[in-house]
Design an enzyme around this catalytic site. Structure first.
Site, PDB file in Angstrom:
ATOM      1  N   LYS A  89      -2.511  -1.714  -3.594  1.00 27.53           N
ATOM      2  CA  LYS A  89      -3.290  -0.489  -3.455  1.00 27.53           C
ATOM      3  C   LYS A  89      -2.228   0.638  -3.583  1.00 27.53           C
ATOM      4  O   LYS A  89      -1.390   0.775  -3.014  1.00 27.53           O
ATOM      5  CB  LYS A  89      -4.147  -0.463  -2.296  1.00 27.53           C
ATOM      6  CG  LYS A  89      -5.059   0.960  -1.818  1.00 27.53           C
ATOM      7  CD  LYS A  89      -5.538   0.648  -0.643  1.00 27.53           C
ATOM      8  CE  LYS A  89      -6.410   2.019  -0.320  1.00 27.53           C
ATOM      9  NZ  LYS A  89      -7.144   1.742   1.001  1.00 27.53           N
TER      10      LYS A  89
ATOM     11  N   LYS B 243       0.705  -1.345  -0.064  1.00 33.53           N
ATOM     12  CA  LYS B 243      -0.060  -0.168   0.261  1.00 33.53           C
ATOM     13  C   LYS B 243       0.777   1.303  -0.145  1.00 33.53           C
ATOM     14  O   LYS B 243       1.584   1.511   0.998  1.00 33.53           O
ATOM     15  CB  LYS B 243      -1.134  -0.127   1.346  1.00 33.53           C
ATOM     16  CG  LYS B 243      -1.874   1.180   1.139  1.00 33.53           C
ATOM     17  CD  LYS B 243      -2.844   1.052   2.796  1.00 33.53           C
ATOM     18  CE  LYS B 243      -3.679   2.132   2.936  1.00 33.53           C
ATOM     19  NZ  LYS B 243      -4.236   2.074   4.142  1.00 33.53           N
TER      20      LYS B 243
HETATM   21 ZN   LIG Z   1      -5.750   3.478   8.127  1.00 35.62          ZN
END
Ligand SMILES: [Zn+2]
Length: 274
Positions: free
Chosen positions: A195, A142
């Site tokens: 992501k 992420k």
């Molecule tokens: Zn968070």
């Protein structure tokens, strides 16, 4: 977020039925609590907003939807960071038991899968220890990303000070992503999430090559909003651009795609007989 709404618990059944009708098979829930505090205690409350939502979904549609619950503190903390603070920085190790506690509470409410997204080191192991049998979808890769903006506004979760760069990944470091992915699987993750999606197609592909577990990709709010805004101006064909981006994400190796286009895209795919 054009066409996207926060839903109250009583609105969930109608939305769930709409999704099932077009063939969407799972949902990922995020919560917006009535009040926030420094620790994010609403994240693990038995009557927390997501816990209530999961129970309502179960009551309304049984097992027809796979219910995935996000596990993080940023929507519940008054400062908007993903963990609790010591002075002005996030305390990784002190946050782990709180994430574990939240995951247990969400699983007890009926979540099929828990998805820790806080990017704390050791978060998957901490959850696996207390939930030996619940599937874990780990946000392994992420990035700190400019594309999260619209969601943070919608969830009212932008950090009150500083940013999340100390615990989210540096987008320029692709090799770190692969080692994070392998570390999360080692800790007990059953699936991993990359992501954002379109700005990280290479990481989806690298994840696919590095492991046999299911790979999910999250087409985040800014990716969605950018296509919508360009379409509103007549600069892009909304449907064609959305489908092309989703196709690219799937082609890169994602077997699961989290997207705000889900309801529409499922309808388009049906029309196209795909
Ligand atoms: Zn968070």
């Amino acid at each position: 977020m054009p066409g996207q709404h926060r839903l109250s618990v009583d609105e969930l059944p109608a939305e769930a039925h709409r999704l099932i009708q077009v063939g969407v098979k799972s949902v990922l829930l995020f919560g917006l609590p009535e009040s926030k505090d420094a620790e994010g205690t609403a994240a693990w409350a038995d009557d927390g907003i997501v816990q209530q939502g999961i129970r309502e979904l179960r009551r309304a549609v049984g097992d027809q939807l796979v219910v995935i619950a996000d596990v993080c503190l940023c929507e519940y903390t008054s400062h908007g960071h993903c963990g609790i603070l010591r002075d002005t920085s996030v305390d990784n190790d002190a946050t782990l038991p709180l994430l574990a506690r939240s995951a247990v509470s969400l699983a007890a409410a009926g979540a099929d899968i828990v998805a820790p997204s806080a990017m704390m080191d050791g978060q998957v192991a901490a959850i696996r220890e207390v939930l030996p049998d619940t599937p874990i979808l780990a946000y392994a890769a992420k990035h700190a990303s400019a594309f999260y903006g619209p969601f943070r506004e919608a969830a009212d979760s932008a950090p009150a000070f500083g940013d999340r760069r100390s615990y989210q990944m540096d987008p320029a470091n692709g090799r770190e992503a692969v080692s994070e992915i392998l570390a999360d699987i080692e800790e007990g993750a059953d699936m991993i999430m990359v992501k954002p999606a379109l700005p990280a197609l290479d990481l989806i592909e690298a994840a696919r090559a590095a492991t046999a577990v299911p790979i999910a990709a999250y087409q985040v709010s800014g990716e969605f909003a950018a296509i919508c805004a360009a379409a509103e101006r007549g600069w892009l064909d909304r449907r064609a651009a959305a489908l092309e981006s989703l196709t690219a994400i799937a082609r890169a190796g994602a077997g699961i795609i989290v997207t705000y286009f889900a309801l529409e895209a499922a309808g388009w795919l049906r029309e196209m007989d795909r």
